[in-house]
Design an enzyme around this catalytic site. Structure first.
Site, PDB file in Angstrom:
ATOM      1  CB  CYS A  22      -0.819  -0.143   1.280  1.00  0.00           C
ATOM      2  SG  CYS A  22      -0.165   0.197   2.693  1.00  0.00           S
ATOM      3  CB  CYS A  24       4.647  -0.220   1.538  1.00  0.00           C
ATOM      4  SG  CYS A  24       3.255  -1.335   2.499  1.00  0.00           S
ATOM      5  CG  ASP A  33      11.580  24.718 -35.074  1.00  0.00           C
ATOM      6  OD1 ASP A  33      12.163  25.695 -35.396  1.00  0.00           O
ATOM      7  OD2 ASP A  33      11.996  23.701 -35.749  1.00  0.00           O
ATOM      8  CG  ASP A  75      13.160  19.394 -36.555  1.00  0.00           C
ATOM      9  OD1 ASP A  75      13.229  20.621 -36.177  1.00  0.00           O
ATOM     10  OD2 ASP A  75      12.943  18.844 -37.602  1.00  0.00           O
ATOM     11  CG  ASP A  78      14.141  23.356 -32.304  1.00  0.00           C
ATOM     12  OD1 ASP A  78      13.810  24.551 -32.289  1.00  0.00           O
ATOM     13  OD2 ASP A  78      13.692  22.429 -33.519  1.00  0.00           O
TER      14      ASP A  78
END
Length: 751
Positions: A21, A24, A439, A636, A640
């Site tokens: 749980c 824990c 971009d 990409d 960037d």
């Protein structure tokens, strides 16, 4: 498709067993954080793993053991995707224990319950065996259930209780143990309790243990299914490869392929590892990594990715990445990292549950005291039953599972849709995004010049002019020349014979094509020709920020040609879909303002930041954040990387550069912009699912603890039996696991 998805410096990964749980989880985290040298520790209940930055592995394992759990260090390059297998084992053990527990529990429960409901049955049982013998039989059956299949609750629960850190097992052990102990006293030393309270609750103790084991078993089955996304990725890996060494072709296990080996691939075979084609051509189904259903045409020099399917031709390729460096292995690692991660919301849940169990034990004690002091006779019986009901109903395992189960299924489903969440926090942050910034070059546009417009003068044919100009430009190295030649080849035009080719730097080219004189250049170098027919087109191009070149044939102006970076076919639909989702859009570009604004207008983008140098992209992201709130940035290229890191959520288009992918929180495999919508759809669905789970888990506890304590008894005569509590508690966990499974059916965003 770029294959270089780097590993980031890995923290130590531990497998931890015995956690049941949320309390824990917080206990293991606290223990790990106390180890010298540990900077950060994150424990996940659904994957049963811990990720720890810093610290000595041996010391980490010692800390886990001291906290009452078992740990092992997960090897860096292990095929570490065995959640499903691990949970299958758990489920098999729990199924066995459920059967072992059910065999004695069912007769015990039936005899006791039917006796309460149907008096003739009770009288018949009494005529066969005396009450003393019946109670001893009950004792034997219940003792077997509690201390054989149910021993796990005592083995873990009591040590935790004595350490002053009780958790879910402690609640079950206290509840079932109290019912069993009280009943044993009534059976063997009845003089110790008042005559009016001599009732036994052996059937309640046995049913509690059996029902909770059933709940755990169903939970383990659900968790096993949760790891399916990774199992499916694992199954994509080829088992063997046919390689050529020293002129000999042999089939070897995938593990034995080395960088530089030449691998042979026949139609219908899986590609073994990442590499580059050196001979032959084919169409390859890359849907595994891109989500794109159509096979991709590949020839010599093209990159191929391990795990993808060769659909048609045969070819040979040189292995460039093997083992844990292949793209598939790295995708699996990214999905695992995301599944093992934590959302900010989980930290709140962990804090609440760490104090929840001690509070519940306090409520159970208060309940017992209140019933013993204020309750009706038999006081002791009421005090015991209601205190046990509180302990059993309040187990917080559903709370602990609410968030990690949803993350596991959500990130797995995202991977199937071609979206990799490299950091699980991005799941929550993306849901809160207010603006998506793109971009321009290579993200919204194709990133390379192409023929965008060809406007003819009277008396000229399109194909005739394009063939003449392309033939003349075929001798030039200029990017504009490549775009024109590419357009002619695409149209299937035959190019004439070129003689007398001259290139004048800055002015254009002159050539003779099949005996006709062709001149291509800027307007300022052709002012001796008549431009009156092109006045309107020149003005339109100027407004769009485009610069045309002109072609003259045999001394007469033939055409205006525009070569530009063309917009990707999906860009407009993606921008429209984002607006429908209620998000603002922005574009960041290094282009001149007129060009950038013209493209933004065509796409319907809300905000434009133009003439932005790569170094200034970070400032552009900051200004967008100030004006709008949480920013997701899609890019990409190498330039960037800083912007992807600065944005609240950096989204790298997967055919981009290593630097972009390394800086991103989310990677879109295959480079299809529509996957931005998939990422958003998964993010929103996962967060919605988490809130449903938390509402159920917390709401259920908040409502039922007072009922279990007997709050409704004075007004309505309603009490909650510990057995119903155990059933409801087990059902609560199963609901959370089942609800998370619904994320496996999430459809991607549509554009």
């Amino acid at each position: 498709m770029n294959q270089h998805v780097h590993k980031h410096s890995d923290p130590t990964s531990l497998d931890i067993s015995g956690m049941t749980c949320a309390s824990c989880v917080s206990r293991v985290e606290k223990a790990l954080l106390k180890v010298p040298g540990v900077e950060a520790a994150s424990v996940n209940l659904a994957t049963e793993r811990a990720s720890v930055t810093g610290g000595d592995p041996a010391a980490l394992l010692k800390a886990v053991e001291k906290a009452g759990y078992k740990g092992s260090v997960r090897p860096k390059d292990a095929p570490a995707h065995d959640h499903g297998h691990h949970h299958d084992e758990d489920a098999a053990i729990l199924k066995r224990d459920v059967i072992i527990a059910a065999i004695p529990t069912i007769p015990l429960f039936l005899v006791e319950m039917i006796g309460h409901i149907h008096m003739p049955f009770h009288m018949w049982v009494m005529s066969i065996v005396s009450m003393d013998v019946l109670y001893v039989s009950y004792f034997l059956l219940a003792t077997f259930v509690l201390f054989v299949p149910g021993f796990r609750f005592f083995r873990i629960g009591f040590p935790a209780l004595f350490r002053g850190a009780p958790e879910m097992n402690s609640l079950v052990a206290l509840g079932a143990g109290a019912a069993w102990l009280y009943s044993s006293i009534v059976t063997f030393a009845p003089q110790l309790v008042p005559a009016e309270t001599r009732y036994v609750y052996f059937e309640a103790a046995a049913v509690i243990v059996t029902l909770i084991l059933v709940g755990r078993w169903l939970e383990a089955l659900g968790k096993g299914r949760t790891g399916q996304a990774i199992s499916q990725l694992m199954q994509q890996q080829a088992k063997t490869a046919r390689i050529e060494r020293d002129g000999q072709v042999s089939e070897v296990p995938i593990e034995e392929v080395r960088v530089g080996d030449i691998v042979l691939v026949r139609p219908g075979e899986k590609i073994a590892v990442d590499g580059q084609i050196v001979e032959g051509a084919s169409h390859i189904d890359e849907s595994m990594i891109s989500g794109e259903p159509l096979p991709v045409s590949k020839g010599v020099g093209a990159d191929v990715v391990g795990g993808t399917l060769n659909t048609s031709g045969s070819f040979r390729f040189r292995a460039t990445k093997v083992g844990s460096d292949t793209m598939l292995a790295q995708i699996i690692r990214m999905v695992e990292d995301a599944q093992a991660g934590k959302l900010p919301i989980q930290a709140v849940v962990d804090r609440i549950t760490s104090i929840f169990v001690p509070i519940v034990i306090g409520i159970a004690i208060l309940t017992a005291v209140a019933w013993f002091v204020l309750g009706p006779d038999p006081k002791l019986t009421y005090a015991l039953v209601n205190a046990v009901a509180v302990l059993i109903i309040a187990c917080p395992c559903a709370m602990g599972l609410a968030t990690p189960m949803s993350i596991m299924v959500g990130t797995g489903r995202a991977a199937q849709l071609g979206v990799l969440f490299r950091k699980s926090e991005a799941l929550q942050q993306l849901r809160d995004a207010k603006v998506v910034a793109f971009d321009k070059t290579g993200t919204l546009t194709e990133g390379k010049p192409a023929l965008a417009d060809l406007i003819l003068n009277d008396g000229f044919e399109h194909d005739e002019v394009l063939a003449l100009v392309a033939a003349a430009e075929s001798r030039s190295e200029h990017p504009i020349a490549h775009a024109i030649v590419g357009a002619a080849e695409k149209a299937g035009l035959a190019l004439g014979e070129v003689t007398d080719f001259t290139a004048n730097a800055g002015t254009g080219i002159t050539a003779r094509v099949d005996g006709r004189e062709v001149l291509v250049g800027a307007q300022r170098h052709m002012n001796h020709l008549d431009f009156s027919g092109f006045a309107e087109a020149i003005e339109r191009f100027a407004n769009e920020g485009k610069t045309p070149v002109f072609a003259a044939v045999d001394g007469r102006l033939a055409a205006a040609i525009v070569v530009a970076d063309t917009i990707k076919p999906t860009s407009k639909a993606v921008i429209d879909a984002l607006h429908v989702m209620g998000l603002k859009t922005a574009m960041i570009s290094g282009d001149n303002r007129r060009t950038a604004e013209a493209i933004a207008a065509r796409l319907g983008i809300d905000e434009v930041r133009a003439e932005v140098l790569p170094a200034d992209k970070v400032e552009a992201i900051k200004s967008l954040r100030q004006g709008n709130g949480v920013v997701a940035y899609v890019g990409d290229g190498i330039n960037d990387a800083p912007a992807l890191a600065e944005a609240d959520i950096g989204i790298a288009v997967g055919n981009g550069t290593d630097a972009a992918i390394e800086s991103a929180d989310v990677v879109l495999l295959g480079g299809d912009l529509r996957q931005v919508l998939n990422a958003l759809a998964i993010s929103r669905a996962t967060l919605r699912n988490i809130w449903e789970n938390l509402f159920w888990a917390f709401g259920y506890n908040v409502i039922l603890i007072p009922v279990a304590a007997g709050l409704l008894y004075p007004g309505f005569g309603i009490l909650l039996s510990p057995m119903i509590g155990a059933g409801a508690m087990a059902l609560s966990s199963v609901f959370v696991v089942a609800n998370a499974q619904r994320l496996r059916n999430v459809k991607g965003g549509t554009a």
